[in-house]
Design a protein around this motif. Structure first.
Motif, mmCIF file in Angstrom:
data_model
loop_
_atom_site.group_PDB
_atom_site.id
_atom_site.type_symbol
_atom_site.label_atom_id
_atom_site.label_comp_id
_atom_site.label_asym_id
_atom_site.label_seq_id
_atom_site.Cartn_x
_atom_site.Cartn_y
_atom_site.Cartn_z
ATOM 1 N N LEU A 185 30.393 50.038 48.002
ATOM 2 C CA LEU A 185 31.530 50.343 47.484
ATOM 3 C C LEU A 185 31.719 49.178 45.936
ATOM 4 O O LEU A 185 31.412 48.344 46.261
ATOM 5 C CB LEU A 185 32.887 50.230 48.257
ATOM 6 N N GLN A 186 32.121 49.945 44.938
ATOM 7 C CA GLN A 186 32.549 49.026 44.057
ATOM 8 C C GLN A 186 34.261 48.808 43.783
ATOM 9 O O GLN A 186 34.780 49.767 44.075
ATOM 10 C CB GLN A 186 32.232 49.700 42.667
ATOM 11 N N PHE A 187 34.385 47.431 43.941
ATOM 12 C CA PHE A 187 35.947 47.118 43.720
ATOM 13 C C PHE A 187 36.199 46.531 42.328
ATOM 14 O O PHE A 187 35.485 45.763 41.858
ATOM 15 C CB PHE A 187 36.330 46.284 44.858
ATOM 16 N N VAL A 188 37.495 46.969 42.042
ATOM 17 C CA VAL A 188 38.021 46.199 40.641
ATOM 18 C C VAL A 188 39.293 45.758 40.971
ATOM 19 O O VAL A 188 40.241 46.201 41.678
ATOM 20 C CB VAL A 188 38.023 47.383 39.478
ATOM 21 N N TYR A 189 39.489 44.417 40.367
ATOM 22 C CA TYR A 189 40.710 43.586 40.558
ATOM 23 C C TYR A 189 41.999 44.421 40.030
ATOM 24 O O TYR A 189 41.992 44.810 38.657
ATOM 25 C CB TYR A 189 40.663 42.381 40.012
ATOM 26 N N GLU A 190 42.845 44.664 40.666
ATOM 27 C CA GLU A 190 44.086 45.381 40.026
ATOM 28 C C GLU A 190 45.492 44.402 40.532
ATOM 29 O O GLU A 190 46.445 44.832 40.171
ATOM 30 C CB GLU A 190 44.260 46.738 40.597
ATOM 31 N N GLY A 191 45.188 43.179 40.848
ATOM 32 C CA GLY A 191 46.259 42.362 41.236
ATOM 33 C C GLY A 191 46.988 41.835 39.790
ATOM 34 O O GLY A 191 46.453 42.063 38.716
ATOM 35 N N ASN A 192 47.883 40.720 39.926
ATOM 36 C CA ASN A 192 48.314 40.170 39.143
ATOM 37 C C ASN A 192 47.332 39.089 38.422
ATOM 38 O O ASN A 192 46.567 38.600 39.250
ATOM 39 C CB ASN A 192 49.727 39.469 39.052
ATOM 40 N N ASN A 193 47.883 38.378 37.412
ATOM 41 C CA ASN A 193 46.857 37.315 36.780
ATOM 42 C C ASN A 193 47.153 35.851 37.461
ATOM 43 O O ASN A 193 46.990 34.825 36.599
ATOM 44 C CB ASN A 193 46.991 37.737 35.349
ATOM 45 N N VAL A 194 48.282 35.901 38.460
ATOM 46 C CA VAL A 194 48.725 34.601 38.667
ATOM 47 C C VAL A 194 48.172 34.089 40.053
ATOM 48 O O VAL A 194 48.157 34.592 40.836
ATOM 49 C CB VAL A 194 50.232 34.450 38.836
ATOM 50 N N ILE A 195 47.215 33.085 40.013
ATOM 51 C CA ILE A 195 46.483 32.677 41.213
ATOM 52 C C ILE A 195 46.659 31.255 41.276
ATOM 53 O O ILE A 195 46.383 30.321 40.633
ATOM 54 C CB ILE A 195 44.628 32.927 40.927
#
Length: 226
Positions: free
Chosen positions: A84-94
């Motif tokens: 499976l290919q996953f792409v990040y869709e979260g916010n940019n605050v880590i």
């Protein structure tokens, strides 16, 4: 832009990893000590025939695409993985504690190869570190966990080689390393993505918790030229 990830290997070799690319306009591949990946445009019909003509007998490649392939003439499929290919869709605050994370260099390559041998996250050889941004966590002088980058597809950067030594599972090292790597990628104005075996439920749960979502299936073929 997500469509570029439909054919991530060829598009990486044509864009962000061009410096590591060999081949022609239609056929592109990495040096075997960097990565076995090879690729060509989806619409190009002579890809495997051209690769056959380019490579000597016994040369191994890794080919990836979102749909299954028929075994091409002149090639033996040694291993097939449904992923499976996953792409990040979260916010940019880590926000995390990355104080125990250190950069890995060519001086660490033997330890990195040994960790990959134990954990089998995917192909890794003497020059794979040239993809860049490899970091690890050491415990009592032993490399306990690491991660890095692999394919660079225009404004997408792949997290790769996420692995933890069996003696150090469950300590949160992989999660911390991934978040650290995501921070690096996002700070470079890139979008993180990754690939995982479709049956690796433990890893998938971690990726989803970190804000990744499935983009598409991806089939991986480890092949040898006859």
């Amino acid at each position: 832009m997500n469509d570029l990830l439909q054919n991530p290997v060829f598009n990486a070799l044509s864009t962000g990893d061009k410096r590591l690319s060999f081949g022609t306009d239609n056929i592109k591949y990495f040096d075997a000590e960097v990565s076995p990946y090879a690729g060509f445009p989806e619409e190009y019909q002579n890809g495997f025939a051209d690769l056959y003509a380019m490579f000597p007998e016994g040369r191994r490649i890794l080919f990836a695409r979102p749909t299954p392939i028929d075994i091409p003439k002149g090639w033996q499929v040694q291993h097939e993985i449904k992923g499976l290919q996953f792409v990040y869709e979260g916010n940019n605050v880590i926000d995390g504690d990355f104080s125990s994370i250190v950069p890995l260099t060519t001086a660490h390559v033997d330890e990195m190869i040994e960790l990959v041998r134990l954990t089998k996250p995917g192909p890794f050889d003497k020059r794979t570190i040239e993809f860049g941004s490899y970091h690890g966590i050491f415990v009592n002088g032993q490399l306990a966990a690491m991660t890095g980058q692999r394919l660079h597809v225009a404004n997408y950067t792949e997290l790769s080689a996420v692995c933890t030594h069996p003696d150090h599972l469950g300590k949160g090292y992989a999660s911390a390393l991934m978040q650290h790597q995501m921070q690096i990628i996002l700070n470079n104005q890139q979008i993180p993505f990754l690939h995982v075996r479709a049956d690796n439920e433990r890893a998938i749960a971690v990726y989803e918790r970190l804000g990744f979502a499935v983009s598409r299936p991806m089939y991986f073929y480890f092949m040898k030229r006859l």
